[in-house]
Structures are given as structure tokens and as C-alpha cells.
Design a protein around this motif. Sequence first.
Motif, PDB file in Angstrom:
ATOM      1  N   GLY A  35      32.845 -23.255 -27.150  1.00 40.65           N
ATOM      2  CA  GLY A  35      31.783 -23.903 -27.914  1.00 40.65           C
ATOM      3  C   GLY A  35      30.409 -23.397 -27.538  1.00 40.65           C
ATOM      4  N   TRP A  36      29.501 -23.491 -28.494  1.00 40.85           N
ATOM      5  CA  TRP A  36      28.086 -23.212 -28.270  1.00 40.85           C
ATOM      6  C   TRP A  36      27.314 -24.516 -28.339  1.00 40.85           C
ATOM      7  CZ3 TRP A  36      25.582 -19.070 -26.526  1.00 40.85           C
ATOM      8  CH2 TRP A  36      26.200 -17.816 -26.597  1.00 40.85           C
ATOM      9  N   PHE A  37      26.404 -24.678 -27.382  1.00 42.00           N
ATOM     10  CA  PHE A  37      25.598 -25.884 -27.267  1.00 42.00           C
ATOM     11  C   PHE A  37      24.146 -25.476 -27.030  1.00 42.00           C
ATOM     12  CE2 PHE A  37      29.195 -28.782 -26.689  1.00 42.00           C
ATOM     13  CZ  PHE A  37      30.187 -27.881 -26.352  1.00 42.00           C
ATOM     14  N   ARG A  38      23.233 -26.388 -27.271  1.00 40.69           N
ATOM     15  CA  ARG A  38      21.851 -26.116 -26.907  1.00 40.69           C
ATOM     16  C   ARG A  38      21.226 -27.381 -26.336  1.00 40.69           C
ATOM     17  NH1 ARG A  38      18.850 -25.370 -32.813  1.00 40.69           N
ATOM     18  NH2 ARG A  38      18.725 -27.588 -33.345  1.00 40.69           N
ATOM     19  N   GLN A  39      20.247 -27.146 -25.466  1.00 41.38           N
ATOM     20  CA  GLN A  39      19.555 -28.264 -24.837  1.00 41.38           C
ATOM     21  C   GLN A  39      18.081 -27.927 -24.709  1.00 41.38           C
ATOM     22  OE1 GLN A  39      20.964 -29.415 -20.899  1.00 41.38           O
ATOM     23  NE2 GLN A  39      20.297 -31.521 -21.260  1.00 41.38           N
ATOM     24  N   LEU A  48      26.895 -27.264 -31.206  1.00 46.90           N
ATOM     25  CA  LEU A  48      26.543 -26.566 -32.438  1.00 46.90           C
ATOM     26  C   LEU A  48      27.787 -26.098 -33.197  1.00 46.90           C
ATOM     27  CD1 LEU A  48      23.663 -24.322 -31.040  1.00 46.90           C
ATOM     28  CD2 LEU A  48      23.443 -26.497 -32.277  1.00 46.90           C
ATOM     29  N   ALA A  49      28.702 -25.466 -32.487  1.00 46.25           N
ATOM     30  CA  ALA A  49      29.872 -24.877 -33.140  1.00 46.25           C
ATOM     31  C   ALA A  49      30.952 -24.601 -32.110  1.00 46.25           C
ATOM     32  CB  ALA A  49      29.489 -23.575 -33.843  1.00 46.25           C
ATOM     33  N   THR A  50      32.203 -24.626 -32.572  1.00 43.39           N
ATOM     34  CA  THR A  50      33.318 -24.307 -31.695  1.00 43.39           C
ATOM     35  C   THR A  50      34.294 -23.375 -32.404  1.00 43.39           C
ATOM     36  OG1 THR A  50      34.701 -26.173 -32.413  1.00 43.39           O
ATOM     37  CG2 THR A  50      33.168 -26.587 -30.602  1.00 43.39           C
ATOM     38  N   ILE A  51      35.090 -22.684 -31.609  1.00 45.63           N
ATOM     39  CA  ILE A  51      36.122 -21.821 -32.155  1.00 45.63           C
ATOM     40  C   ILE A  51      37.327 -21.867 -31.230  1.00 45.63           C
ATOM     41  CG2 ILE A  51      35.320 -19.717 -30.997  1.00 45.63           C
ATOM     42  CD1 ILE A  51      35.971 -18.236 -33.685  1.00 45.63           C
ATOM     43  N   GLY A  64      24.061 -28.326 -38.207  1.00 41.47           N
ATOM     44  CA  GLY A  64      23.877 -26.884 -38.091  1.00 41.47           C
ATOM     45  C   GLY A  64      24.584 -26.065 -39.133  1.00 41.47           C
ATOM     46  N   LYS A  65      25.333 -26.717 -40.005  1.00 42.82           N
ATOM     47  CA  LYS A  65      26.071 -25.970 -41.031  1.00 42.82           C
ATOM     48  C   LYS A  65      25.113 -25.191 -41.910  1.00 42.82           C
ATOM     49  CE  LYS A  65      30.447 -28.395 -41.556  1.00 42.82           C
ATOM     50  NZ  LYS A  65      31.308 -29.207 -42.438  1.00 42.82           N
ATOM     51  N   GLY A  66      25.452 -23.931 -42.121  1.00 44.73           N
ATOM     52  CA  GLY A  66      24.620 -23.071 -42.930  1.00 44.73           C
ATOM     53  C   GLY A  66      23.599 -22.306 -42.124  1.00 44.73           C
ATOM     54  N   ARG A  67      23.333 -22.734 -40.908  1.00 42.50           N
ATOM     55  CA  ARG A  67      22.373 -22.053 -40.053  1.00 42.50           C
ATOM     56  C   ARG A  67      23.063 -21.283 -38.934  1.00 42.50           C
ATOM     57  NH1 ARG A  67      17.422 -25.525 -38.588  1.00 42.50           N
ATOM     58  NH2 ARG A  67      16.931 -24.872 -40.694  1.00 42.50           N
ATOM     59  N   PHE A  68      24.217 -21.784 -38.461  1.00 44.74           N
ATOM     60  CA  PHE A  68      24.927 -21.154 -37.362  1.00 44.74           C
ATOM     61  C   PHE A  68      26.309 -20.689 -37.824  1.00 44.74           C
ATOM     62  CE2 PHE A  68      21.818 -22.206 -34.296  1.00 44.74           C
ATOM     63  CZ  PHE A  68      21.373 -23.497 -34.558  1.00 44.74           C
TER      64      PHE A  68
END
Length: 126
Positions: A35-39, A48-51, A64-68
Amino acid sequence: EVQVVESGGGLVQPGGSLRLSCAVSSLNSTNLCVGWFRQAPGQARLGLATIRSTTGQEDYAASGKGRFTISQDSDKNTVYLQANNLEPAGSAMYYCAANAPTWGYCPLADYEYGTWGQGTQVTVSS
């Protein structure tokens, strides 16, 4: 033991794009959620997103859909986060994290992840 290392952060102008990279040891041979995260300073860490490494299934936070866009290159043991149309509010430390899946999906909650990188700073400013 899985290790993750982020790279690719930097200074970007509002409306600009960045591609962040996360080197994940044994990505191509292990069933992992990445996963990607931000702080941002003074704020909670936000997923933000996972795979999922074995299936490539992607999940995104609604905000975050459409941006990441998250993707992986198993040959390079790397997971990417493409960030587009960045805004100053997107200035933060961006983290990559990994964990063995415990659900049928890869969660966006940071407490579900046990292995973290040191983060890469993204600053959105003109």
C-alpha cells in the motif's frame, strides 16, 4: 523478512505529476498486500491505494480515485504510485508498506501493515 524502500519524491508544481517507486524485496515470489500512504505534518496517515502482488488487484481510497494509480513490475520487484494533478494539500511524506494478506482484499488502514519504508517527501508548490 520483507523490506520496502521508497524513492521518487521531490518538488512539483501544482497540477504536476510524480511517479513514486517502492522497491519490495521478494515481491515476485511472495503473496503480499502493498500500500501507499501519505502523512502531512500534524495529520493522520492516510491510505491512498493498495495492490495485491499475486493478482494485481488494485484498491483506491475514494478521495484519491482518478488522481492516483498504483501498479507493479514484478520483474523489478517494484510497486509504483503515479500521482497526477497534485495540489499543495498533497504535500506530505509518502510511505510504502507491505503485509501478508489477512483478508480477501488489501486494506487501506495503516494499522494492517507491519513493514514500512522510511518515506519519500513530496512538496507541491510553485
